[in-house]
Design a protein around this motif. Structure first.
Motif, PDB file in Angstrom:
ATOM      1  N   HIS A  35      46.826  44.356  47.049  1.00  0.00           N
ATOM      2  CA  HIS A  35      47.273  45.685  46.624  1.00  0.00           C
ATOM      3  C   HIS A  35      46.531  46.697  47.488  1.00  0.00           C
ATOM      4  O   HIS A  35      45.303  46.652  47.562  1.00  0.00           O
ATOM      5  N   LYS A  78      52.734  47.454  33.761  1.00  0.00           N
ATOM      6  CA  LYS A  78      51.427  47.520  33.093  1.00  0.00           C
ATOM      7  C   LYS A  78      51.292  48.865  32.370  1.00  0.00           C
ATOM      8  O   LYS A  78      52.060  49.796  32.631  1.00  0.00           O
ATOM      9  N   PHE A 120      48.453  40.162  36.011  1.00  0.00           N
ATOM     10  CA  PHE A 120      47.508  40.601  37.042  1.00  0.00           C
ATOM     11  C   PHE A 120      46.093  40.141  36.719  1.00  0.00           C
ATOM     12  O   PHE A 120      45.232  40.092  37.581  1.00  0.00           O
ATOM     13  N   TYR A 171      53.764  52.216  32.151  1.00  0.00           N
ATOM     14  CA  TYR A 171      53.242  53.540  32.525  1.00  0.00           C
ATOM     15  C   TYR A 171      53.540  54.552  31.414  1.00  0.00           C
ATOM     16  O   TYR A 171      53.835  55.711  31.664  1.00  0.00           O
ATOM     17  N   CYS A 184      56.014  45.185  44.903  1.00  0.00           N
ATOM     18  CA  CYS A 184      55.786  45.380  43.474  1.00  0.00           C
ATOM     19  C   CYS A 184      55.655  46.877  43.228  1.00  0.00           C
ATOM     20  O   CYS A 184      54.712  47.508  43.709  1.00  0.00           O
ATOM     21  N   VAL A 185      56.627  47.431  42.529  1.00  0.00           N
ATOM     22  CA  VAL A 185      56.690  48.880  42.390  1.00  0.00           C
ATOM     23  C   VAL A 185      56.551  49.295  40.928  1.00  0.00           C
ATOM     24  O   VAL A 185      57.168  48.692  40.045  1.00  0.00           O
ATOM     25  N   GLY A 186      55.744  50.300  40.703  1.00  0.00           N
ATOM     26  CA  GLY A 186      55.625  50.892  39.370  1.00  0.00           C
ATOM     27  C   GLY A 186      56.015  52.353  39.428  1.00  0.00           C
ATOM     28  O   GLY A 186      57.132  52.738  39.091  1.00  0.00           O
ATOM     29  N   HIS A 187      55.080  53.184  39.928  1.00  0.00           N
ATOM     30  CA  HIS A 187      55.267  54.647  39.955  1.00  0.00           C
ATOM     31  C   HIS A 187      56.702  55.095  40.237  1.00  0.00           C
ATOM     32  O   HIS A 187      57.273  55.877  39.477  1.00  0.00           O
ATOM     33  N   SER A 235      54.217  51.376  45.373  1.00  0.00           N
ATOM     34  CA  SER A 235      54.975  52.617  45.568  1.00  0.00           C
ATOM     35  C   SER A 235      54.581  53.369  46.835  1.00  0.00           C
ATOM     36  O   SER A 235      55.455  53.868  47.551  1.00  0.00           O
TER      37      SER A 235
HETATM   38  C1  LIG Z   1      49.949  48.351  39.772  1.00  0.00           C
HETATM   39  C2  LIG Z   1      50.188  47.476  40.912  1.00  0.00           C
HETATM   40  C3  LIG Z   1      51.296  47.677  41.754  1.00  0.00           C
HETATM   41  C4  LIG Z   1      52.245  48.826  41.551  1.00  0.00           C
HETATM   42  O1  LIG Z   1      51.668  50.016  41.996  1.00  0.00           O
HETATM   43  P1  LIG Z   1      52.494  51.385  42.010  1.00  0.00           P
HETATM   44  O2  LIG Z   1      51.688  52.287  42.855  1.00  0.00           O
HETATM   45  O3  LIG Z   1      52.593  51.866  40.592  1.00  0.00           O
HETATM   46  O4  LIG Z   1      53.833  51.091  42.574  1.00  0.00           O
HETATM   47  C5  LIG Z   1      51.493  46.805  42.790  1.00  0.00           C
HETATM   48  N1  LIG Z   1      50.649  45.771  43.023  1.00  0.00           N
HETATM   49  C6  LIG Z   1      49.569  45.549  42.245  1.00  0.00           C
HETATM   50  C7  LIG Z   1      48.676  44.389  42.541  1.00  0.00           C
HETATM   51  C8  LIG Z   1      49.285  46.400  41.172  1.00  0.00           C
HETATM   52  O5  LIG Z   1      48.200  46.183  40.412  1.00  0.00           O
END
Ligand SMILES: *Cc1c(COP(=O)(O)O)cnc(C)c1O
Length: 374
Positions: free
Chosen positions: A166, A39, A85, A43, A222-225, A207
């Motif tokens: 989340h 998303k 999302f 980043y 589900c990982v972003g950071h 994360s």
């Molecule tokens: C953004 C998001 C994540 C990822 O979060 P990070 O802290 O960046 O790893 C995971 N799950 C959901 C539902 C999110 O909206």
């Protein structure tokens, strides 16, 4: 490369992305599914190129909140599963389905809208149910989630492919809270299993949960950071050292060398500037943030740290008094290494009293991104 691009450059190191991905993988175990959060234009790193790279790894899918960015991925030929999302209106659901994107639902209204759109194209649609375990964000509340998932699973034309929540945190008390809320989500999943509902995808941790090594019964994370080498603010622990920022350089060439009239300087510019100035083509329009309090921005020129004394809409002004014979075309490094010196996204976050993610979000799409291959 866009020949009309502004002079500044961002370099994103796909090798660092590959290493961060491997670290996340080693922490989660190979039999977990990994969903990459892309998303916010991944980043701020460019959703299409990041997704192309990750699609070639064993990523299960991408999660995003931007229909436009999801479509760009499809146009770029990426066929990996993309889960939305949210971030779309009901009347955009047909567009979402036409682009083979998986919707998220969290209320009767959304469920009915997806079922109707699925019915009209005569195809079963896999959807995801988002549960709000107490943050007050998008999601069916954890108290009513069981009934809602049961209802969704009995709705014609749709299939509940995933159930997720989340629970991000950035402090010890936050972690304790997240664990307690996770217990409720775990109970929801067990209750659903007893009812014969076992979604393909279940997910709670992002994360912060992966960094903290928190146990769970879900089959996906589900990982972003962490993929981008960003550590959620407040979680700078030892395990965080394993992740490297993938934004390796932000630079802009010096386009003019001028001199600052000493009587003007004090009123026009921040702090005490020097006599010799360097102008770079990187200004507010490119996302420069304003330093807070006593903090000052710096840049690196010839491997030395120089103050940024002013910023206008299109340019920034550097104090070059300590630089021997600066030349037009010399690079000013705004983020990155030069000689013994380094300026990081974290430094920017400190100077601006914000998070590294907020810094990345402020770097506008006007800066050309170059990707260093892995
Ligand atoms: C953004 C998001 C994540 C990822 O979060 P990070 O802290 O960046 O790893 C995971 N799950 C959901 C539902 C999110 O909206």
């Amino acid at each position: 490369m866009n020949e009309y691009a502004r002079p500044s450059r961002m370099k994103v190191d796909l090798g660092a992305l590959a290493r961060n991905y491997a670290v996340v993988r080693s922490r989660t175990g190979a039999n977990r599914k990994l969903i990459a959060s892309i998303k916010g234009n991944a980043y701020g790193h460019g959703a299409v190129e990041i997704a192309k790279f990750l699609a070639a790894q064993d990523v299960f899918g991408f999660w995003t909140g931007s229909l436009a960015e999801a479509r760009e991925l499809r146009e770029a030929g990426i066929t990996t599963k993309i889960i939305m999302f949210g971030g779309y209106r009901e009347d955009q659901i047909p567009l979402l389905l036409a682009n083979d994107l998986s919707p998220t639902v969290f209320d009767d209204r959304g469920l009915a809208a997806v079922a109707a759109a699925a019915g009209s194209i005569g195809r079963e649609i896999s959807l995801y149910v988002k549960v709000d375990a107490g943050l007050g964000r998008l999601g069916v509340s954890i108290q009513t989630a069981f009934d809602f998932v049961v209802k969704a699973s009995q709705t014609p034309c749709v299939r509940v492919e995933g159930v997720y929540t989340h629970l991000p945190f950035n402090s010890d008390p936050g972690e304790q809270w997240a664990k307690a809320r996770y217990a409720l989500f775990e109970k929801l999943l067990s209750d659903l299993a007893r009812r014969g509902i076992n979604p393909d995808i279940t997910q709670v941790w992002g994360s912060s949960g992966v960094l903290g090594g928190l146990p769970d019964i879900c089959n996906a994370v589900c990982v972003g950071h962490l993929l981008y080498g960003l550590v959620p603010a407040g979680l700078d622990c030892d395990a965080a050292q394993d992740y490297v920022p993938i934004l390796s350089v932000l630079s802009a060439p010096i386009v003019h060398i001028g001199s600052v009239d000493q009587s003007l300087r004090a009123s026009a510019y921040r702090g005490r500037g020097g006599c010799s100035s360097g102008v770079i083509g990187f200004g507010l329009c490119d996302g420069v943030l304003r330093p807070r309090g006593e903090h000052k921005f710096h840049a690196l020129v010839h491997g030395r740290r120089v103050p940024v004394i002013g910023t206008s809409l299109e340019h920034s002004i550097l104090d070059l008094d300590c630089i021997d014979s600066p030349q037009i075309g010399d690079q000013a490094i705004l983020i990155g290494h030069a000689g013994q010196e380094e300026i990081t996204v974290k430094d920017w976050a400190k100077w601006c009293d914000c998070t590294p993610l907020e810094v990345l979000m402020s770097l506008s799409k006007r800066t050309t991104v170059e990707y260093r291959p892995a």
